[in-house]
Design a protein around this motif. Structure first.
Motif, PDB file in Angstrom:
ATOM      1  N   PRO A 156      -3.568  -0.197   3.382  1.00 11.07           N
ATOM      2  CA  PRO A 156      -4.417   0.960   3.698  1.00 11.07           C
ATOM      3  C   PRO A 156      -4.128   1.572   5.056  1.00 11.07           C
ATOM      4  N   ARG A 157      -3.819   0.733   6.042  1.00  8.71           N
ATOM      5  CA  ARG A 157      -3.501   1.207   7.389  1.00  8.71           C
ATOM      6  C   ARG A 157      -2.318   0.407   7.918  1.00  8.71           C
ATOM      7  N   GLY A 158      -1.317   1.118   8.422  1.00  4.07           N
ATOM      8  CA  GLY A 158      -0.140   0.454   8.956  1.00  4.07           C
ATOM      9  C   GLY A 158      -0.265   0.161  10.436  1.00  4.07           C
ATOM     10  N   ARG A 159       0.868   0.003  11.082  1.00  2.00           N
ATOM     11  CA  ARG A 159       0.882  -0.271  12.519  1.00  2.00           C
ATOM     12  C   ARG A 159       0.150   0.824  13.299  1.00  2.00           C
ATOM     13  N   PRO A 160      -0.480   0.460  14.403  1.00  2.00           N
ATOM     14  CA  PRO A 160      -0.488  -0.843  15.087  1.00  2.00           C
ATOM     15  C   PRO A 160      -1.544  -1.826  14.575  1.00  2.00           C
ATOM     16  N   THR A 161      -2.213  -1.497  13.471  1.00  2.00           N
ATOM     17  CA  THR A 161      -3.185  -2.434  12.908  1.00  2.00           C
ATOM     18  C   THR A 161      -2.448  -3.599  12.225  1.00  2.00           C
ATOM     19  N   PRO A 162      -3.137  -4.700  11.924  1.00  2.00           N
ATOM     20  CA  PRO A 162      -2.443  -5.914  11.457  1.00  2.00           C
ATOM     21  C   PRO A 162      -2.157  -5.980   9.968  1.00  2.00           C
ATOM     22  N   GLY A 163      -2.440  -4.923   9.208  1.00  2.00           N
ATOM     23  CA  GLY A 163      -2.375  -5.000   7.756  1.00  2.00           C
ATOM     24  C   GLY A 163      -1.066  -5.507   7.196  1.00  2.00           C
ATOM     25  N   GLN A 164       0.062  -4.945   7.661  1.00  4.34           N
ATOM     26  CA  GLN A 164       1.355  -5.352   7.107  1.00  4.34           C
ATOM     27  C   GLN A 164       1.691  -6.796   7.458  1.00  4.34           C
ATOM     28  N   ALA A 165       1.423  -7.181   8.693  1.00  5.35           N
ATOM     29  CA  ALA A 165       1.696  -8.560   9.102  1.00  5.35           C
ATOM     30  C   ALA A 165       0.850  -9.538   8.295  1.00  5.35           C
ATOM     31  N   LEU A 166      -0.432  -9.194   8.091  1.00  5.81           N
ATOM     32  CA  LEU A 166      -1.316 -10.081   7.337  1.00  5.81           C
ATOM     33  C   LEU A 166      -0.941 -10.122   5.859  1.00  5.81           C
ATOM     34  N   ALA A 167      -0.420  -9.013   5.331  1.00  8.81           N
ATOM     35  CA  ALA A 167       0.066  -9.020   3.945  1.00  8.81           C
ATOM     36  C   ALA A 167       1.222 -10.002   3.783  1.00  8.81           C
ATOM     37  N   ASN A 168       2.024 -10.176   4.825  1.00  9.39           N
ATOM     38  CA  ASN A 168       3.090 -11.177   4.793  1.00  9.39           C
ATOM     39  C   ASN A 168       2.519 -12.588   4.776  1.00  9.39           C
TER      40      ASN A 168
END
Length: 270
Positions: A156-168
């Motif tokens: 839903p929200r990319g960088r600089p929020t943690p979404g992509q890292a947490l999806a990993n």
């Protein structure tokens, strides 16, 4: 049942352009310049690099919000203008990303060392999935396959929020965010890892902040490299990365160092 600090890293989460591929991060920046030019808006390469690390629509929005660039529109750029530029950007990026897809020297060896240390390889990017699929395929041909890939438009929200890292973390089946190290060449990418509660490593020379291709980088004198380290370290400072290294080739010793810190009970938040 009680919380136990992880005793060793489980994964390294790598950025793509400027980290593993495309020394100097040229693929996106040059296309931004071309996409803006198609609407009669002049954009320098240095200006295009400014918001690097954000998702590409957000990157264009950030550029349009800069007063000197907004003035070239003759009015305040609207979201519709951003979308129009983005829709011009996308086919250009898909068609041209292969021109800057070479693996960064030393990256494969560093990744192999991480795997030998028992780490899984996750990845995030400011690229949307359409572009990321092409980048992943080209990297595979060159010998690099991440265990998990999360594009900017898959959360839903990319960088600089943690979404992509947490999806990993979810995709790789990891136990703790403190058992991860996020590696990136941009401020938003480091903030992504920081906000996810991970260890973070910033890359000085292979990415956006130096902005040189590998042959040009190799010609830098010892004095110039020292000056650039000082300048780039200051650019990274607001994100408070745990470590700064020149390129991904310098990562393996840090894996052992972070493991030693975890074994002593230290956490990324300390």
């Amino acid at each position: 049942m009680h919380y136990q600090i992880p005793t060793h890293l489980q994964a390294v989460i790598l950025d793509w352009a400027g980290t593993v591929v495309d020394f100097g991060s040229f693929a996106p920046t040059r296309i931004f310049v071309e996409a803006f030019a198609s609407f009669g808006i002049e954009l320098s390469l240095a200006e295009a690099r400014g918001p690097m690390g954000l998702g590409k629509w957000q990157h264009i929005r950030a550029l349009c919000d800069q007063p000197q660039i907004a003035a070239r529109f003759g009015r305040v750029p609207r979201d519709a203008d951003v979308t129009a530029i983005y829709e011009r950007f996308m086919p250009l990026q898909i068609a041209r990303v292969g021109e800057h897809s070479e693996l960064i020297p030393g990256a494969l060896e560093a990744i192999a060392a991480c795997r030998a240390a028992g780490l899984k390889i996750g990845s995030t990017s400011g690229y949307p999935k359409q572009v990321m699929d092409r980048v992943v395929a080209l990297a595979a041909e060159a010998g690099y396959c991440a265990d998990h890939v999360v594009a900017a438009d898959e959360v839903p929200r990319g960088r600089p929020t943690p979404g992509q890292a947490l999806a990993n973390v979810i995709g790789l089946g990891l136990d703790d965010v403190a058992a991860c190290v996020k590696v990136d060449d941009t401020l938003p990418g480091i903030l992504e890892g920081r906000s996810a509660g991970m260890w973070t490593v910033g890359l000085r020379f292979s990415g956006n902040y130096l902005g040189l291709d590998y042959p040009a980088y190799q010609t830098l004198s010892h004095t110039l490299r020292a000056e650039q380290r000082e300048r780039i370290d200051a650019l990274f400072a607001p994100a408070q990365p745990h470590y700064l290294i020149d390129t991904l080739a310098d990562l393996p010793p840090l894996i052992h160092l972070i493991n030693a810190r975890l074994a002593l009970g230290e956490l990324p938040s300390h």
